[in-house]
Design an enzyme around this catalytic site. Structure first.
Site, mmCIF file in Angstrom:
data_model
loop_
_atom_site.group_PDB
_atom_site.id
_atom_site.type_symbol
_atom_site.label_atom_id
_atom_site.label_comp_id
_atom_site.label_asym_id
_atom_site.label_seq_id
_atom_site.Cartn_x
_atom_site.Cartn_y
_atom_site.Cartn_z
ATOM 1 N N HIS A 97 0.823 -1.208 0.000
ATOM 2 C CA HIS A 97 0.000 0.000 0.000
ATOM 3 C C HIS A 97 0.857 1.257 0.000
ATOM 4 O O HIS A 97 0.498 2.271 -0.597
ATOM 5 C CB HIS A 97 -0.933 -0.008 1.208
ATOM 6 C CG HIS A 97 -2.161 -0.818 0.982
ATOM 7 N ND1 HIS A 97 -2.894 -1.376 2.000
ATOM 8 C CD2 HIS A 97 -2.807 -1.177 -0.165
ATOM 9 C CE1 HIS A 97 -3.923 -2.028 1.494
ATOM 10 N NE2 HIS A 97 -3.890 -1.929 0.192
ATOM 11 N N ARG A 106 -10.068 -2.745 -12.438
ATOM 12 C CA ARG A 106 -10.241 -3.782 -11.433
ATOM 13 C C ARG A 106 -11.672 -3.723 -10.901
ATOM 14 O O ARG A 106 -12.097 -2.679 -10.395
ATOM 15 C CB ARG A 106 -9.245 -3.577 -10.295
ATOM 16 C CG ARG A 106 -7.793 -3.406 -10.733
ATOM 17 C CD ARG A 106 -6.895 -3.159 -9.523
ATOM 18 N NE ARG A 106 -5.534 -2.817 -9.884
ATOM 19 C CZ ARG A 106 -5.075 -1.577 -10.047
ATOM 20 N NH1 ARG A 106 -5.900 -0.549 -9.862
ATOM 21 N NH2 ARG A 106 -3.831 -1.352 -10.373
ATOM 22 N N ARG A 142 -11.130 -6.218 -16.209
ATOM 23 C CA ARG A 142 -10.749 -7.542 -15.729
ATOM 24 C C ARG A 142 -11.906 -8.151 -14.953
ATOM 25 O O ARG A 142 -12.460 -7.513 -14.047
ATOM 26 C CB ARG A 142 -9.514 -7.448 -14.828
ATOM 27 C CG ARG A 142 -9.038 -8.797 -14.292
ATOM 28 C CD ARG A 142 -7.791 -8.626 -13.438
ATOM 29 N NE ARG A 142 -8.075 -7.944 -12.175
ATOM 30 C CZ ARG A 142 -7.123 -7.478 -11.342
ATOM 31 N NH1 ARG A 142 -5.862 -7.630 -11.655
ATOM 32 N NH2 ARG A 142 -7.468 -6.884 -10.222
ATOM 33 N N GLU A 164 -0.423 -14.054 -16.475
ATOM 34 C CA GLU A 164 0.208 -13.912 -15.164
ATOM 35 C C GLU A 164 0.916 -15.198 -14.754
ATOM 36 O O GLU A 164 1.701 -15.201 -13.815
ATOM 37 C CB GLU A 164 -0.847 -13.575 -14.110
ATOM 38 C CG GLU A 164 -1.634 -12.316 -14.404
ATOM 39 C CD GLU A 164 -2.907 -12.233 -13.585
ATOM 40 O OE1 GLU A 164 -2.920 -11.470 -12.603
ATOM 41 O OE2 GLU A 164 -3.881 -12.929 -13.928
ATOM 42 N N ASN A 185 3.203 -8.086 -12.356
ATOM 43 C CA ASN A 185 3.400 -8.318 -10.925
ATOM 44 C C ASN A 185 3.365 -9.815 -10.615
ATOM 45 O O ASN A 185 4.298 -10.376 -10.031
ATOM 46 C CB ASN A 185 2.326 -7.607 -10.099
ATOM 47 C CG ASN A 185 2.309 -6.120 -10.329
ATOM 48 O OD1 ASN A 185 3.191 -5.553 -10.957
ATOM 49 N ND2 ASN A 185 1.283 -5.457 -9.828
ATOM 50 N N ASP A 186 2.275 -10.460 -11.004
ATOM 51 C CA ASP A 186 2.153 -11.890 -10.741
ATOM 52 C C ASP A 186 3.058 -12.716 -11.649
ATOM 53 O O ASP A 186 3.573 -13.754 -11.239
ATOM 54 C CB ASP A 186 0.698 -12.348 -10.890
ATOM 55 C CG ASP A 186 -0.072 -12.254 -9.576
ATOM 56 O OD1 ASP A 186 0.561 -12.396 -8.514
ATOM 57 O OD2 ASP A 186 -1.285 -12.033 -9.610
ATOM 58 N N ARG A 239 5.877 -11.718 -3.719
ATOM 59 C CA ARG A 239 6.193 -10.322 -4.016
ATOM 60 C C ARG A 239 6.127 -9.408 -2.804
ATOM 61 O O ARG A 239 6.397 -8.215 -2.913
ATOM 62 C CB ARG A 239 5.270 -9.811 -5.121
ATOM 63 C CG ARG A 239 3.807 -9.683 -4.758
ATOM 64 C CD ARG A 239 2.974 -9.507 -6.002
ATOM 65 N NE ARG A 239 1.677 -8.915 -5.722
ATOM 66 C CZ ARG A 239 0.686 -8.903 -6.592
ATOM 67 N NH1 ARG A 239 0.832 -9.453 -7.770
ATOM 68 N NH2 ARG A 239 -0.463 -8.332 -6.290
ATOM 69 N N CYS A 269 -0.155 -4.480 -18.319
ATOM 70 C CA CYS A 269 -0.966 -3.757 -17.336
ATOM 71 C C CYS A 269 -0.415 -3.902 -15.923
ATOM 72 O O CYS A 269 -1.055 -3.494 -14.959
ATOM 73 C CB CYS A 269 -2.423 -4.210 -17.377
ATOM 74 S SG CYS A 269 -2.687 -5.931 -16.896
#
Length: 538
Positions: A172, A274, A310, A399, A422-423, A433, A470
């Protein structure tokens, strides 16, 4: 990038005494209940003031403060003899340990929970909760980590940059800092060894902190800062390379409320919307009607523009009891994304039905993709269902490494593929991560990740179909150039990064971007890949 003196966050409150309480249990618990309510109200008020992504984060923290499981645990500990402060400390710490054990996104939420605990204990003591220090002059803030409640309301005239010991690229702290355009370098070993007043150059583009920089280093940093300000103030243009090769720059959004801000920063559409905000925090799935209204509001903000939505990405780091309430030892490798939606297909059907209705009611160019897709069979299932329910453009997210390995099969049915870096990085390098201990592996510059992107780019080009990015990697200006060189046709990012990426792309032709990419994939490490690309870029 930022240049300035260090100022450290104050130490957390001392641990409450383990001595037995002297007050009656009901008196202690009443005081805790009151403090929990005050903290929840304060967090919610901070969220309203901050708005955007910060509001969602702080609302989630406010719910933590009122979690009945935690409240029951606190009450039991008080009944067993603990003081209110000690009961809060122990109950929250136990829950934190459980989240850390789950890994991934849930482990990152443990830090948020720790912040709530500190605020409740401060309320019980009648003292201010530890927070961002005050200063008459601008400074670079150094902390073990930064609570969302503090990050959301940072004074942008005073806080030049953030440096934290903990956290990852999707913590965050990092997400909120990016949304506020604050340079942030997270997971920095030795950060807490920096003394107040020490001057540093914080380069968020490379993740490097230069301590006690020389005059030339300061001058170079100040020039880059000035150049960035000029670029940010320049008239908005569509994303393109120096030779005119178009690279549409899109925005990653988490709610329709963020659309206007993205448009103002030059987003040419949405590369990742999202939808989880409609589902999280609820005991039942939202109705088709309520979803249709939200999706229509989003699409209306981008008339004639591309908007990639998504499908619900729940499970693992974002558990939903009505989707999957089974305990999983390793939820990151469990029933998440499309896997979970197939088990509860009606939830997926309702969402796609709502998206099709919003598509029919607006002029936006709606694209819909499934998360956590592993192979061609799953791709065929999702595309067929989307077509059945009236969607025009249906694709999948890459991903999982297997999807890149089977990219030629995937493109036989998918209209497009969007790469979630990211994934993809996490799964390719088997590195959670959120774990600082494996931070060196959590880098999308790693050649293994870049080679998977290249495989997807080549398969997309052969099939004549688009390949978007993305994940957070698209917000790294130089890496964005490399990704285009690997075959990415669009880039989607947090809106605050659009100006930086737009400027960087304009410096290179497609041939040069491919040269940078070729140098990067031939390296053997993530740092080596960046250095190789930088050497070619000079």
């Amino acid at each position: 990038m930022a240049v300035g003196p260090i100022l450290r966050m104050p130490d957390p409150l001392p641990e409450p005494s383990a001595d037995k309480r002297t007050a009656e249990a009901d008196v202690e618990f009443a005081a805790v209940t009151r403090s929990l309510g005050l903290v929840a109200d304060d967090l919610a008020a901070r969220g309203e003031k901050a708005g955007g992504e910060a509001k969602d984060v702080l609302d989630a923290q406010a719910l933590m403060a009122q979690d009945p499981t935690l409240t029951d645990d606190v009450e039991q500990r008080i009944a067993d003899g603990a003081t209110g402060e000690r009961a809060v400390f122990e109950a929250f710490a136990a829950f934190q340990d459980m989240l850390v054990g789950m890994g991934g996104y849930m482990a990152e939420r443990a830090a948020d929970l720790g912040d709530v605990s500190q605020r409740v204990i401060a309320s019980l003591r009648g003292v201010p909760a530890p927070g961002v220090p005050e200063s008459d002059t601008p400074f670079v803030l150094v902390a073990p980590d930064l609570a969302p409640a503090d990050t959301a309301l940072l004074d942008l005239d005073k806080v030049l940059a953030l440096i934290t010991r903990d956290g990852g690229p999707t913590s965050h702290t990092a997400i909120l800092a990016r949304s506020k355009s604050i340079p942030a370098i997270v997971g920095v070993t030795g950060a807490l060894d920096l003394a107040d007043g020490t001057v540093v150059v914080a380069d968020a583009a490379t993740g490097v902190v230069t301590v006690d920089p020389g005059a030339d280093e300061v001058a170079a940093a100040e020039k880059r800062i000035a150049d960035r300000l000029v670029a940010a103030a320049a008239p908005l243009t569509d994303g393109a390379l120096a030779d005119g090769h178009a690279v549409p720059l899109l925005a990653n959004l988490g709610s329709p409320d963020e659309a206007a801000g993205a448009v103002a920063l030059g987003a040419e559409g949405v590369g990742l919307f999202r939808t989880e905000f409609l589902f999280l925090g609820s005991s039942t799935a939202p109705t088709v009607e309520s979803q249709t209204a939200s999706y229509t509001a989003l699409l209306e903000a981008f008339p004639g523009k591309k908007v990639v939505v998504r499908a619900l990405d729940a499970g693992a780091d974002k558990p939903l009891s009505f989707l999957n309430d089974a305990h999983e030892e390793n939820p990151a490798l469990g029933l998440r994304g499309l896997r979970a939606l197939r088990v509860k297909e009606q939830i997926l059907r309702d969402q796609l039905t709502a998206l099709a209705a919003a598509q029919a009611a607006t002029t936006a160019d709606l694209w819909v993709m499934a998360p956590m897709v592993s192979d061609a069979e799953e791709t065929e299932y999702f595309v067929a269902l989307g077509r059945e329910l009236g969607l025009k453009t249906v694709g999948v997210m890459a991903e999982v490494p297997s999807l890149a390995v089977l990219a030629d099969q995937v493109f036989r049915s998918a209209d497009f593929v969007s790469i979630g870096t990211n994934d993809l990085t996490q799964y390719t390098l088997a590195a959670d991560r959120m774990l600082g201990s494996v931070a060196s592996y959590q880098d999308p510059w790693h050649p293994a990740v870049l080679r998977l992107v290249r495989a997807l780019g080549e398969a997309g080009a052969t099939a004549g179909k688009p390949v978007g990015i993305c994940g957070e990697a698209a917000a790294d200006p130089l890496l964005a150039v490399v990704l285009v060189g690997l075959g990415a046709t669009t880039l989607s990012m947090t809106p605050a990064a659009l100006a930086d990426v737009r400027l960087e792309l304009s410096k290179y032709t497609l041939e040069q971007a491919r040269a940078l990419a070729a140098a990067a994939v031939d390296a053997s490490t993530a740092s080596g890949a960046r250095e190789a690309a930088e050497a070619v870029a000079v």
